[in-house]
Enzyme design. Structure first.
Site: not given
Ligand code: PGA
Length: 260
Positions: A26, A28, A113, A115, A182, A188, A221, A243
């Site tokens: 992803n 983002k 998600h 976010e 998640e 992140g 992560s 990330g």
């Molecule tokens: P991350 O994000 O791998 O940076 O922790 C995962 C996600 O938001 O799907």
């Protein structure tokens, strides 16, 4: 592009497996079309030999979908969107419809998600509408669920996730569906959920949904140095990577996970 359900019988080194893992990146709000082109010039050669026992997916920003639909034609990489609306057209400023995505060979759609749940107050009801619309228009929704650190500390994690699963997935076909567990505290932050615990929650989610064929991913992560361990877990059918998917070599290493 593979037709029909996601699950199929595949032979892995560990024997027969019904659920084919889905490794998804992803991006983002990262990557212009020019960035996406130079990324793929590194990434695509690195997945030429990747076994067909896994799906490989990238979710770029909407603006890069058309560019990537061209570049990824005849490769192993499939496309996902980062969202989808429940109507096919209408007065919904800033939204994107299923037919706008399928026109660009998009196969999956991330919904729910953490976010948009946090920044735009997305509710489980809206997420359910988005996911159902994705399915009825031939997209496979990747529905994200997960608890905050506070909810986990208070012993509420399972209750919160179960509610997200029950309300977010109500009335859905479980064959054309992916759920991504998640935990918000792992996104992140560099703090990965311990593999056994992630495996336990993924198993619980599959049980609540009541389908042994449901694909359940872990996200939070995920990196080159923890992917192999995560993928040995019996109830984790792939990963959703933020990330680490921004670097083509890192995402290629994750795509090429090995169970040895
Ligand atoms: P991350 O994000 O791998 O940076 O922790 C995962 C996600 O938001 O799907």
């Amino acid at each position: 592009m593979e037709q029909g359900g996601l699950s199929c019988l595949i032979v892995s080194r560990r024997g027969l497996r019904v659920r084919k893992p889905v490794i998804a990146g992803n991006w983002k709000m990262h990557m212009t079309c020019a960035d996406a082109r130079s990324y793929m010039s590194v990434y695509l050669p690195l997945i030429e030999e990747t076994p067909n026992d896994r799906h490989l997916v990238i979710a770029p920003p909407f603006t890069a979908l058309s560019t990537l639909a061209d570049i990824t034609r005849d490769t192993k990489l499939e496309l996902s969107s980062q969202n989808v609306h429940w109507e096919n057209k209408g007065a919904y400023t800033a939204e994107i419809s299923p037919s706008m995505l399928t026109e660009h060979k998009v196969r999956y759609a991330i919904v729910g998600h953490s976010e948009p749940r946090k920044y735009f107050s997305e509710s489980d009801e809206q997420i359910n509408l988005r996911a159902k619309s994705a399915q009825s228009n031939g997209l496979i929704p990747i529905v994200c669920v997960g608890e905050s650190d506070q909810q986990r500390e208070m012993g509420e994690a399972e209750r919160v996730i179960r509610r997200q699963v029950e309300q977010g997935l109500e009335g859905m076909n479980t064959n054309q569906l992916i759920v991504a567990y998640e935990p918000i505290w792992a996104i992140g932050t560099g703090k990965t959920c311990e593999a056994n615990e992630a495996n336990r929650i993924c198993g619980l989610i599959r049980g609540w949904v009541g389908s042994s064929e449901l694909i359940v991913q872990y996200g939070g992560s995920v990196k080159p140095d923890n992917i192999d361990e995560l993928m040995t877990m019996s109830d984790i059918d792939g990963v959703l990577v933020g990330g680490a998917s921004l670097d083509p070599k890192n995402f290629a290493r994750i795509s090429n996970y090995s169970l040895n």
